[in-house]
Design a protein around this motif. Structure first.
Motif, PDB file in Angstrom:
ATOM      1  N   ARG A  35      -8.512  -2.430   5.449  1.00 40.64           N
ATOM      2  CA  ARG A  35      -8.341  -1.616   4.259  1.00 40.64           C
ATOM      3  C   ARG A  35      -6.978  -1.907   3.648  1.00 40.64           C
ATOM      4  O   ARG A  35      -5.977  -1.874   4.340  1.00 40.64           O
ATOM      5  CB  ARG A  35      -8.454  -0.143   4.620  1.00 40.64           C
ATOM      6  N   SER A  39     -11.462   3.426  -0.462  1.00 42.20           N
ATOM      7  CA  SER A  39     -12.283   3.685   0.723  1.00 42.20           C
ATOM      8  C   SER A  39     -13.748   3.842   0.340  1.00 42.20           C
ATOM      9  O   SER A  39     -14.647   3.304   0.993  1.00 42.20           O
ATOM     10  CB  SER A  39     -11.792   4.946   1.443  1.00 42.20           C
ATOM     11  N   ASP A  86      -8.415   7.110  -2.103  1.00 43.48           N
ATOM     12  CA  ASP A  86      -9.772   7.555  -1.749  1.00 43.48           C
ATOM     13  C   ASP A  86     -10.810   6.614  -2.339  1.00 43.48           C
ATOM     14  O   ASP A  86     -11.804   6.280  -1.702  1.00 43.48           O
ATOM     15  CB  ASP A  86     -10.016   8.978  -2.261  1.00 43.48           C
ATOM     16  N   THR A 111     -15.767  -0.473   6.924  1.00 44.80           N
ATOM     17  CA  THR A 111     -14.459  -1.102   6.821  1.00 44.80           C
ATOM     18  C   THR A 111     -13.813  -1.341   8.182  1.00 44.80           C
ATOM     19  O   THR A 111     -13.800  -0.462   9.023  1.00 44.80           O
ATOM     20  CB  THR A 111     -13.502  -0.260   5.961  1.00 44.80           C
TER      21      THR A 111
END
Length: 300
Positions: A294, A281, A278, A291
């Motif tokens: 990733r 992100s 998390d 993004t």
């Protein structure tokens, strides 16, 4: 130096994947919903004791034209097929980008290749001391996968084989983007390669508990029971968007941002951390861009 938020353009692509020897063929495979998972090719693994023999395999991994790349046949025989495949894909990706490879000589072009296995080195050294030549070290060392490309092209940017486990290729993309944005690289050749050569590597993954016993991936599904090993390679050519536009390059898509972190602890060495994933992100979202790439570097 460019802006830290400079978008990165993908201007060339090449791939060699199960059932697809080009990006166009891979797209068609996806469009048609083709399952490219098969039994291991005949002669690939010496052992018949593997309980799982399904995976994604290339039709051939032994074909190579050493003369085209200025490599002697004796040296080519000692080269990890991953080195040979990346040389071919880098050349094809540059052709796709309409870049004459010779034009990159003495430039700051960087090469970043993700790779995590070196099965061929084990096979090579099994042959015995008498068969080891002066080309064995360079032929089998994983770092040379990227260095081969830099040497072939005569380029002076960063040249590195990146190993962060399953995230290696995405982390290679992240590093290439950072290198382009900082001005360290003028162009970047980026990709990943993996070949499943040794039966022992597959058995290690089986005993680790990672492989699906029925050779199927059921991602985000109650039936999920492991993953399926695959092989192949892919290479892209990257430039900053401003440079790509100025050079009149074909642009497939744009990378707006990327981020990398690590679990840094957790239930076990190999158990993913939801909080850490998390966080990577969030670091993208709270940055200056959304993004499109990733990567979560785990296990190291």
């Amino acid at each position: 130096m460019t802006s830290l938020n400079e978008p990165i353009a993908v201007v060339g692509m090449a791939c060699r994947l199960p059932g697809a020897s080009s990006p166009a063929q891979f797209w068609q495979l996806l469009h048609d919903g083709v399952d490219a998972i098969t039994e291991a090719p005949r002669g690939r693994w010496e052992s018949d004791a593997l309980p799982v023999r399904r995976g994604g395999f290339l039709d051939r991994i032994d074909g190579f034209d050493p003369a085209f790349f200025g490599i002697a046949p004796r040296e080519a025989a000692m080269m990890d097929p991953q080195q040979r495949l990346v040389l071919e894909l880098a050349w094809e990706a540059l052709e796709d980008a309409r870049i004459v490879p010779a034009d990159l000589a003495d430039t700051g072009t960087g090469v970043f290749i993700g790779a995590i296995w070196d099965d061929y080195a084990t096979l090579l050294y099994r042959t015995g001391i008498e068969s080891i030549s002066q080309y064995a070290v360079t032929g089998s060392h994983r770092s040379i996968i990227a260095n081969r490309v830099s040497y072939l092209l005569g380029v002076h940017g960063p040249s590195m084989t990146v190993d962060t486990g399953q995230s290696s290729s995405l982390v290679a993309v992240h590093m290439a983007c950072e290198s382009l944005r900082s001005g360290e690289s003028t162009t970047a050749i980026v990709g990943g390669v993996n070949l499943n050569i040794l039966a022992e590597s597959t058995m290690g993954t089986i005993r680790f508990g990672g492989l699906s016993p029925d050779g199927r991936c059921y991602t985000f599904d109650a039936r999920a029971n492991g993953y399926v090993r695959g092989e192949g390679g892919g290479v892209v050519v990257l430039k900053t968007l401003a440079r790509a536009i100025a050079d009149g390059d074909p642009i497939y898509c744009v990378i707006r941002g990327s981020a990398v972190n690590n679990d840094g602890g957790g239930r076990s060495l190999t158990t993913p951390s939801r909080a850490a994933q998390d966080a990577v992100s969030v670091s993208l979202i709270t940055g200056a861009y959304p993004t499109l790439v990733r990567a979560h570097a785990s296990g190291k």
